[in-house]
Design a protein around this motif. Structure first.
Motif, PDB file in Angstrom:
ATOM      1  N   ALA A  48       0.919  -1.346   0.162  1.00 34.12           N
ATOM      2  CA  ALA A  48      -0.001   0.145   0.088  1.00 34.12           C
ATOM      3  C   ALA A  48       0.765   1.228   0.071  1.00 34.12           C
ATOM      4  O   ALA A  48       0.320   2.321  -0.632  1.00 34.12           O
ATOM      5  CB  ALA A  48      -0.955   0.047   1.146  1.00 34.12           C
ATOM      6  N   LEU A  49       2.148   1.161   0.399  1.00 33.21           N
ATOM      7  CA  LEU A  49       2.993   2.310   0.606  1.00 33.21           C
ATOM      8  C   LEU A  49       3.698   2.782  -0.817  1.00 33.21           C
ATOM      9  O   LEU A  49       3.935   1.781  -1.483  1.00 33.21           O
ATOM     10  CB  LEU A  49       4.135   2.160   1.751  1.00 33.21           C
ATOM     11  CG  LEU A  49       3.398   2.141   2.997  1.00 33.21           C
ATOM     12  CD1 LEU A  49       4.466   1.695   4.082  1.00 33.21           C
ATOM     13  CD2 LEU A  49       2.599   3.098   3.576  1.00 33.21           C
ATOM     14  N   SER A  50       4.101   3.823  -0.840  1.00 34.10           N
ATOM     15  CA  SER A  50       4.737   4.307  -2.031  1.00 34.10           C
ATOM     16  C   SER A  50       6.071   3.702  -1.524  1.00 34.10           C
ATOM     17  O   SER A  50       6.557   3.739  -0.592  1.00 34.10           O
ATOM     18  CB  SER A  50       4.750   5.990  -2.247  1.00 34.10           C
ATOM     19  OG  SER A  50       5.344   6.489  -1.130  1.00 34.10           O
ATOM     20  N   ALA A  51       7.020   4.156  -2.673  1.00 34.80           N
ATOM     21  CA  ALA A  51       8.497   3.761  -2.224  1.00 34.80           C
ATOM     22  C   ALA A  51       9.171   4.473  -1.214  1.00 34.80           C
ATOM     23  O   ALA A  51       9.804   4.225  -0.386  1.00 34.80           O
ATOM     24  CB  ALA A  51       9.566   3.712  -3.449  1.00 34.80           C
ATOM     25  N   ARG A  52       8.794   5.962  -1.272  1.00 30.60           N
ATOM     26  CA  ARG A  52       9.365   6.798  -0.434  1.00 30.60           C
ATOM     27  C   ARG A  52       8.812   6.682   0.971  1.00 30.60           C
ATOM     28  O   ARG A  52       9.537   6.875   1.950  1.00 30.60           O
ATOM     29  CB  ARG A  52       8.803   8.457  -0.790  1.00 30.60           C
ATOM     30  CG  ARG A  52       9.379   9.558  -0.131  1.00 30.60           C
ATOM     31  CD  ARG A  52       8.930  10.852  -0.601  1.00 30.60           C
ATOM     32  NE  ARG A  52       9.463  12.061   0.238  1.00 30.60           N
ATOM     33  CZ  ARG A  52       8.510  12.710   0.859  1.00 30.60           C
ATOM     34  NH1 ARG A  52       7.304  12.473   0.789  1.00 30.60           N
ATOM     35  NH2 ARG A  52       8.986  13.615   1.666  1.00 30.60           N
ATOM     36  N   GLN A  53       7.439   6.405   0.971  1.00 25.60           N
ATOM     37  CA  GLN A  53       6.950   5.955   2.201  1.00 25.60           C
ATOM     38  C   GLN A  53       7.504   4.978   2.979  1.00 25.60           C
ATOM     39  O   GLN A  53       7.998   4.764   4.203  1.00 25.60           O
ATOM     40  CB  GLN A  53       5.335   5.885   2.215  1.00 25.60           C
ATOM     41  CG  GLN A  53       4.826   7.024   1.944  1.00 25.60           C
ATOM     42  CD  GLN A  53       3.050   7.047   1.698  1.00 25.60           C
ATOM     43  OE1 GLN A  53       2.923   5.942   1.136  1.00 25.60           O
ATOM     44  NE2 GLN A  53       2.305   7.792   2.078  1.00 25.60           N
ATOM     45  N   ALA A  54       7.826   3.864   2.035  1.00 27.01           N
ATOM     46  CA  ALA A  54       8.384   2.653   2.740  1.00 27.01           C
ATOM     47  C   ALA A  54       9.555   3.118   3.258  1.00 27.01           C
ATOM     48  O   ALA A  54      10.194   2.361   4.117  1.00 27.01           O
ATOM     49  CB  ALA A  54       8.263   1.610   1.665  1.00 27.01           C
ATOM     50  N   ARG A  55      10.379   3.741   2.394  1.00 28.24           N
ATOM     51  CA  ARG A  55      11.828   4.014   2.615  1.00 28.24           C
ATOM     52  C   ARG A  55      11.887   5.083   4.142  1.00 28.24           C
ATOM     53  O   ARG A  55      12.677   4.589   5.152  1.00 28.24           O
ATOM     54  CB  ARG A  55      12.374   4.809   1.667  1.00 28.24           C
ATOM     55  CG  ARG A  55      13.988   4.919   1.656  1.00 28.24           C
ATOM     56  CD  ARG A  55      14.670   5.899   0.650  1.00 28.24           C
ATOM     57  NE  ARG A  55      13.799   6.949   0.209  1.00 28.24           N
ATOM     58  CZ  ARG A  55      13.264   6.717  -1.207  1.00 28.24           C
ATOM     59  NH1 ARG A  55      13.070   5.787  -1.800  1.00 28.24           N
ATOM     60  NH2 ARG A  55      12.570   7.819  -1.671  1.00 28.24           N
ATOM     61  N   THR A  56      10.963   5.784   4.247  1.00 30.62           N
ATOM     62  CA  THR A  56      10.533   6.612   5.530  1.00 30.62           C
ATOM     63  C   THR A  56      10.456   5.652   6.702  1.00 30.62           C
ATOM     64  O   THR A  56      11.038   5.850   7.654  1.00 30.62           O
ATOM     65  CB  THR A  56       9.684   7.697   5.201  1.00 30.62           C
ATOM     66  OG1 THR A  56      10.051   8.431   4.362  1.00 30.62           O
ATOM     67  CG2 THR A  56       9.692   8.431   6.534  1.00 30.62           C
ATOM     68  N   MET A  57       9.480   4.820   6.637  1.00 32.39           N
ATOM     69  CA  MET A  57       9.303   3.862   7.496  1.00 32.39           C
ATOM     70  C   MET A  57      10.283   2.976   7.971  1.00 32.39           C
ATOM     71  O   MET A  57      10.730   2.871   9.249  1.00 32.39           O
ATOM     72  CB  MET A  57       8.192   2.786   7.143  1.00 32.39           C
ATOM     73  CG  MET A  57       7.059   3.400   7.020  1.00 32.39           C
ATOM     74  SD  MET A  57       6.160   4.193   8.294  1.00 32.39           S
ATOM     75  CE  MET A  57       5.563   2.688   9.162  1.00 32.39           C
ATOM     76  N   ALA A  58      11.300   2.413   6.830  1.00 33.15           N
ATOM     77  CA  ALA A  58      12.423   1.819   7.392  1.00 33.15           C
ATOM     78  C   ALA A  58      13.479   2.596   8.049  1.00 33.15           C
ATOM     79  O   ALA A  58      14.083   2.093   9.096  1.00 33.15           O
ATOM     80  CB  ALA A  58      13.143   1.027   6.019  1.00 33.15           C
ATOM     81  N   VAL A  59      13.587   3.655   7.800  1.00 37.01           N
ATOM     82  CA  VAL A  59      14.665   4.823   8.169  1.00 37.01           C
ATOM     83  C   VAL A  59      14.177   4.908   9.731  1.00 37.01           C
ATOM     84  O   VAL A  59      14.914   4.910  10.770  1.00 37.01           O
ATOM     85  CB  VAL A  59      14.848   6.015   7.351  1.00 37.01           C
ATOM     86  CG1 VAL A  59      15.715   6.985   8.381  1.00 37.01           C
ATOM     87  CG2 VAL A  59      15.605   5.703   6.367  1.00 37.01           C
ATOM     88  N   THR A  60      12.791   5.148   9.873  1.00 33.86           N
ATOM     89  CA  THR A  60      12.168   5.533  11.065  1.00 33.86           C
ATOM     90  C   THR A  60      12.480   4.145  12.162  1.00 33.86           C
ATOM     91  O   THR A  60      12.833   4.340  13.182  1.00 33.86           O
ATOM     92  CB  THR A  60      10.704   5.808  11.090  1.00 33.86           C
ATOM     93  OG1 THR A  60      10.476   6.976  10.236  1.00 33.86           O
ATOM     94  CG2 THR A  60      10.183   5.965  12.440  1.00 33.86           C
ATOM     95  N   CYS A  61      12.165   3.085  11.662  1.00 33.81           N
ATOM     96  CA  CYS A  61      12.264   1.955  12.562  1.00 33.81           C
ATOM     97  C   CYS A  61      13.800   1.646  12.918  1.00 33.81           C
ATOM     98  O   CYS A  61      13.952   1.424  13.827  1.00 33.81           O
ATOM     99  CB  CYS A  61      11.825   0.675  11.709  1.00 33.81           C
ATOM    100  SG  CYS A  61      11.898  -0.772  12.624  1.00 33.81           S
ATOM    101  N   VAL A  62      14.744   2.039  11.741  1.00 33.50           N
ATOM    102  CA  VAL A  62      16.110   1.794  12.128  1.00 33.50           C
ATOM    103  C   VAL A  62      16.464   2.825  13.234  1.00 33.50           C
ATOM    104  O   VAL A  62      17.497   2.414  14.381  1.00 33.50           O
ATOM    105  CB  VAL A  62      17.177   1.726  11.067  1.00 33.50           C
ATOM    106  CG1 VAL A  62      18.500   2.000  11.321  1.00 33.50           C
ATOM    107  CG2 VAL A  62      16.555   0.453  10.027  1.00 33.50           C
ATOM    108  N   ALA A  63      16.137   4.152  13.085  1.00 35.82           N
ATOM    109  CA  ALA A  63      16.337   5.109  14.159  1.00 35.82           C
ATOM    110  C   ALA A  63      15.591   4.777  15.670  1.00 35.82           C
ATOM    111  O   ALA A  63      16.370   5.063  16.547  1.00 35.82           O
ATOM    112  CB  ALA A  63      15.782   6.411  13.600  1.00 35.82           C
TER     113      ALA A  63
END
Length: 170
Positions: A61-76
């Motif tokens: 459901a997420l765009s590539a940008r949203q998925a990337r942001t979610m991954a970075v947020t989770c790693v942070a």
């Protein structure tokens, strides 16, 4: 979040077509996972694996940008908990082990972000192909009914229209 989706309220709340509300539940789950990383002790590395289904939940459901942001947020989030625990309790949370856990989490979440980007490109390509096929189908319908040179109804279309007009009169 379940109640929002079941009640249909998500259809009015979702931004940019995200009626599945993928982002808020994912952020909530990642926050819970990040803070639960501090609880289990020696088994805490397994907690990182729980981030995988959370990221996969929204990957379609997420765009590539949203998925990337979610991954970075989770790693942070994970990095902040790992740093705090390694700083405050270095005996139980060896900084070297925490670094390895961080690297593992970063690699896995980066791979999921790349997968999300590919799925987004495939989804966009499918939407374009669907639009092209719809246009081609409409063009075929037009060519089946009208003469291409004059734009007048051909014999078959004229016969069909006469037949439908006769059946309406009866």
């Amino acid at each position: 979040f379940y109640a929002l989706v079941r009640s249909g309220a998500n259809l009015h709340l979702g931004k940019s077509g995200d009626t599945s509300l993928s982002i808020p539940p994912s952020v909530w789950a990642m926050s819970a996972i990040s803070w639960s990383y501090a609880i289990p002790g020696p088994a805490r590395g397994a907690v990182i694996l729980i981030t995988v289904p959370v990221m996969l939940y929204g990957v379609f459901a997420l765009s590539a940008r949203q998925a990337r942001t979610m991954a970075v947020t989770c790693v942070a989030m994970l990095a902040s908990v790992m740093t705090v625990k390694a700083w405050t309790d270095p005996v139980r949370y060896d900084p070297r082990v925490e670094l390895m856990h961080f690297v593992f989490a970063a690699i896995v979440l980066a791979a999921i972000a790349v997968l999300a980007r590919r799925i987004t490109h495939m989804r966009d390509r499918l939407h374009r192909q669907h639009a092209e096929l719809s246009a081609a189908l409409e063009r075929n319908r037009e060519l089946a009914e009208r003469d291409e040179l004059t734009g007048l109804l051909n014999r078959r279309a004229a016969g069909d229209r006469l037949l439908s007009a006769l059946t309406l009169r009866q």
